[in-house]
Scaffold this active site. Sequence first.
Site, PDB file in Angstrom:
ATOM      1  N   LEU A 192      47.553  42.607  44.504  1.00  0.00           N
ATOM      2  CA  LEU A 192      47.271  43.222  42.924  1.00  0.00           C
ATOM      3  C   LEU A 192      46.418  44.314  43.013  1.00  0.00           C
ATOM      4  O   LEU A 192      46.904  45.334  42.026  1.00  0.00           O
ATOM      5  CB  LEU A 192      46.376  41.968  42.219  1.00  0.00           C
ATOM      6  CG  LEU A 192      47.084  40.843  41.944  1.00  0.00           C
ATOM      7  CD1 LEU A 192      46.131  39.657  41.515  1.00  0.00           C
ATOM      8  CD2 LEU A 192      48.116  40.804  40.810  1.00  0.00           C
TER       9      LEU A 192
ATOM     10  N   SER B 200      32.327  47.889  52.206  1.00  0.00           N
ATOM     11  CA  SER B 200      32.442  46.445  52.002  1.00  0.00           C
ATOM     12  C   SER B 200      31.758  46.181  50.735  1.00  0.00           C
ATOM     13  O   SER B 200      30.640  46.512  50.673  1.00  0.00           O
ATOM     14  CB  SER B 200      32.201  45.392  53.214  1.00  0.00           C
ATOM     15  OG  SER B 200      32.092  44.227  52.675  1.00  0.00           O
ATOM     16  N   VAL B 201      32.253  45.395  49.754  1.00  0.00           N
ATOM     17  CA  VAL B 201      31.603  45.045  48.433  1.00  0.00           C
ATOM     18  C   VAL B 201      30.617  44.033  48.766  1.00  0.00           C
ATOM     19  O   VAL B 201      29.992  43.640  48.060  1.00  0.00           O
ATOM     20  CB  VAL B 201      32.463  44.726  47.293  1.00  0.00           C
ATOM     21  CG1 VAL B 201      33.642  45.552  47.008  1.00  0.00           C
ATOM     22  CG2 VAL B 201      33.247  43.153  47.769  1.00  0.00           C
TER      23      VAL B 201
ATOM     24  N   SER C 220      39.713  33.570  37.783  1.00  0.00           N
ATOM     25  CA  SER C 220      40.850  33.080  38.221  1.00  0.00           C
ATOM     26  C   SER C 220      40.984  31.805  37.472  1.00  0.00           C
ATOM     27  O   SER C 220      40.257  31.262  36.703  1.00  0.00           O
ATOM     28  CB  SER C 220      40.958  32.758  39.670  1.00  0.00           C
ATOM     29  OG  SER C 220      40.233  31.500  39.973  1.00  0.00           O
TER      30      SER C 220
ATOM     31  N   TYR D 286      35.425  29.269  45.782  1.00  0.00           N
ATOM     32  CA  TYR D 286      36.208  30.436  45.176  1.00  0.00           C
ATOM     33  C   TYR D 286      35.993  29.960  43.546  1.00  0.00           C
ATOM     34  O   TYR D 286      35.595  30.959  42.897  1.00  0.00           O
ATOM     35  CB  TYR D 286      37.713  30.230  45.564  1.00  0.00           C
ATOM     36  CG  TYR D 286      38.562  31.292  44.902  1.00  0.00           C
ATOM     37  CD1 TYR D 286      38.811  32.481  45.517  1.00  0.00           C
ATOM     38  CD2 TYR D 286      39.329  30.832  43.798  1.00  0.00           C
ATOM     39  CE1 TYR D 286      39.793  33.269  44.843  1.00  0.00           C
ATOM     40  CE2 TYR D 286      40.152  31.568  43.269  1.00  0.00           C
ATOM     41  CZ  TYR D 286      40.347  32.796  43.757  1.00  0.00           C
ATOM     42  OH  TYR D 286      41.380  33.919  43.067  1.00  0.00           O
TER      43      TYR D 286
ATOM     44  N   ALA E 296      33.544  28.436  42.092  1.00  0.00           N
ATOM     45  CA  ALA E 296      32.392  28.856  41.748  1.00  0.00           C
ATOM     46  C   ALA E 296      31.917  30.312  41.463  1.00  0.00           C
ATOM     47  O   ALA E 296      31.305  30.984  40.632  1.00  0.00           O
ATOM     48  CB  ALA E 296      31.087  28.143  42.632  1.00  0.00           C
TER      49      ALA E 296
ATOM     50  N   LYS F  57      34.418  32.679  40.847  1.00  0.00           N
ATOM     51  CA  LYS F  57      35.129  33.316  39.745  1.00  0.00           C
ATOM     52  C   LYS F  57      34.609  32.829  38.487  1.00  0.00           C
ATOM     53  O   LYS F  57      34.705  33.534  37.432  1.00  0.00           O
ATOM     54  CB  LYS F  57      36.420  32.643  40.005  1.00  0.00           C
ATOM     55  CG  LYS F  57      37.332  33.343  41.131  1.00  0.00           C
ATOM     56  CD  LYS F  57      37.054  34.957  41.069  1.00  0.00           C
ATOM     57  CE  LYS F  57      38.308  35.453  42.010  1.00  0.00           C
ATOM     58  NZ  LYS F  57      38.227  37.006  41.993  1.00  0.00           N
TER      59      LYS F  57
ATOM     60  N   ALA G 196      49.721  35.941  40.785  1.00  0.00           N
ATOM     61  CA  ALA G 196      50.592  36.717  41.459  1.00  0.00           C
ATOM     62  C   ALA G 196      50.720  36.079  42.712  1.00  0.00           C
ATOM     63  O   ALA G 196      50.023  35.791  43.333  1.00  0.00           O
ATOM     64  CB  ALA G 196      50.608  38.277  41.046  1.00  0.00           C
TER      65      ALA G 196
ATOM     66  N   ARG H 149      49.363  37.670  49.179  1.00  0.00           N
ATOM     67  CA  ARG H 149      49.075  36.968  50.617  1.00  0.00           C
ATOM     68  C   ARG H 149      47.804  36.038  50.205  1.00  0.00           C
ATOM     69  O   ARG H 149      47.647  35.037  51.093  1.00  0.00           O
ATOM     70  CB  ARG H 149      48.357  37.788  51.635  1.00  0.00           C
ATOM     71  CG  ARG H 149      47.120  38.546  51.185  1.00  0.00           C
ATOM     72  CD  ARG H 149      46.615  39.407  52.144  1.00  0.00           C
ATOM     73  NE  ARG H 149      45.536  39.870  51.998  1.00  0.00           N
ATOM     74  CZ  ARG H 149      44.249  40.263  53.045  1.00  0.00           C
ATOM     75  NH1 ARG H 149      44.593  39.947  54.144  1.00  0.00           N
ATOM     76  NH2 ARG H 149      43.279  40.699  52.372  1.00  0.00           N
TER      77      ARG H 149
END
Length: 312
Positions: free
Chosen positions: A23, A77-78, A156, A169, A171, A173, A201, A204
């Site tokens: 994306l 890295s974020v 998401s 994931y 929590a 998002k 989408a 991966r």
Amino acid sequence: MSAAQQLNFDGRVAVVTGAGRGLGRAYAQLLARRGAAVVVNDTGADLTGDGGHQEPAEQVAAEIRDAGGTAVACTASVATPEGGQAIIDAALEHYGRLDALIHNAGNVRRAPLREMSPADFDAVLDVHLRGAFHVVRPAFALMCDAGYGRIVLTSSIGGLYGNAEVANYAAAKAGVVGLSNVAALEGADFGVRCNVVVPAAVTRMAEGIDTSAYPPMEPELVAPVVGWLAHESCSVTGEALIALAGRVARAALVESPGVYQPAWTIEDVDARIAQIRDIGAPVEFPVVPDGHAAHIRYSFGMAQQDPTPESL
């Protein structure tokens, strides 16, 4: 729509995190085709967030330049404050400004809730949620000072509705929505708009999922939605747009009208739970200008009314 009517990004600078694949790559390429100078950020890590190499970010930036666009790669890295600052600094160092930030970077570490380790929980929050803060905080200050900005954060379906074996994931998002709302509120007086995209989408990130019966779900079906949210013509803030398999929709938090009583018992709640939950006439409190205060005013208004026999 003619070329003259296209919504372009000429003179604009955009940062896209997680832009080395999937994306994020589609977002970066679309913005570049429409004239934006793009900072392509990606650590090149694997799906869990481990490892890293420069190739994904460098390759996308090179593809953009080869197509006549303007782009630079950044592999910071974020997941750390220093990395987030470095990503935003890359825009300033190369292009002297920042107009749009799209936080798309992500990782996945699956496990049932009862088995999920604290390390795996934190590793996902570090990228999705803390990562959002690490880039939003420095970008937001720049945008407010400039009097203009567009921020797009990624939630998401799992963040809205949950999903099995990805508590970390989900929590993260869900938390992104709260961060976006605050940025929308605090940026409203400074020309800064912040919204959430809820994309889906086949990338991966769908590894291990049987997608053979899915309809077309290429990243390119999502990118125009993100492009609009990142564009100066974006007319909304504090909202969430869903983009999945060609469907674009708005997701909104609504409440039932509610039930007022001057006093409650457990038995009262039990007796009136159907009425309490009845969402046939939903109530919505838009984030901007004052959803928080509007919510309180609504509840206070019910409490300040004299109870009638019908409401008891």
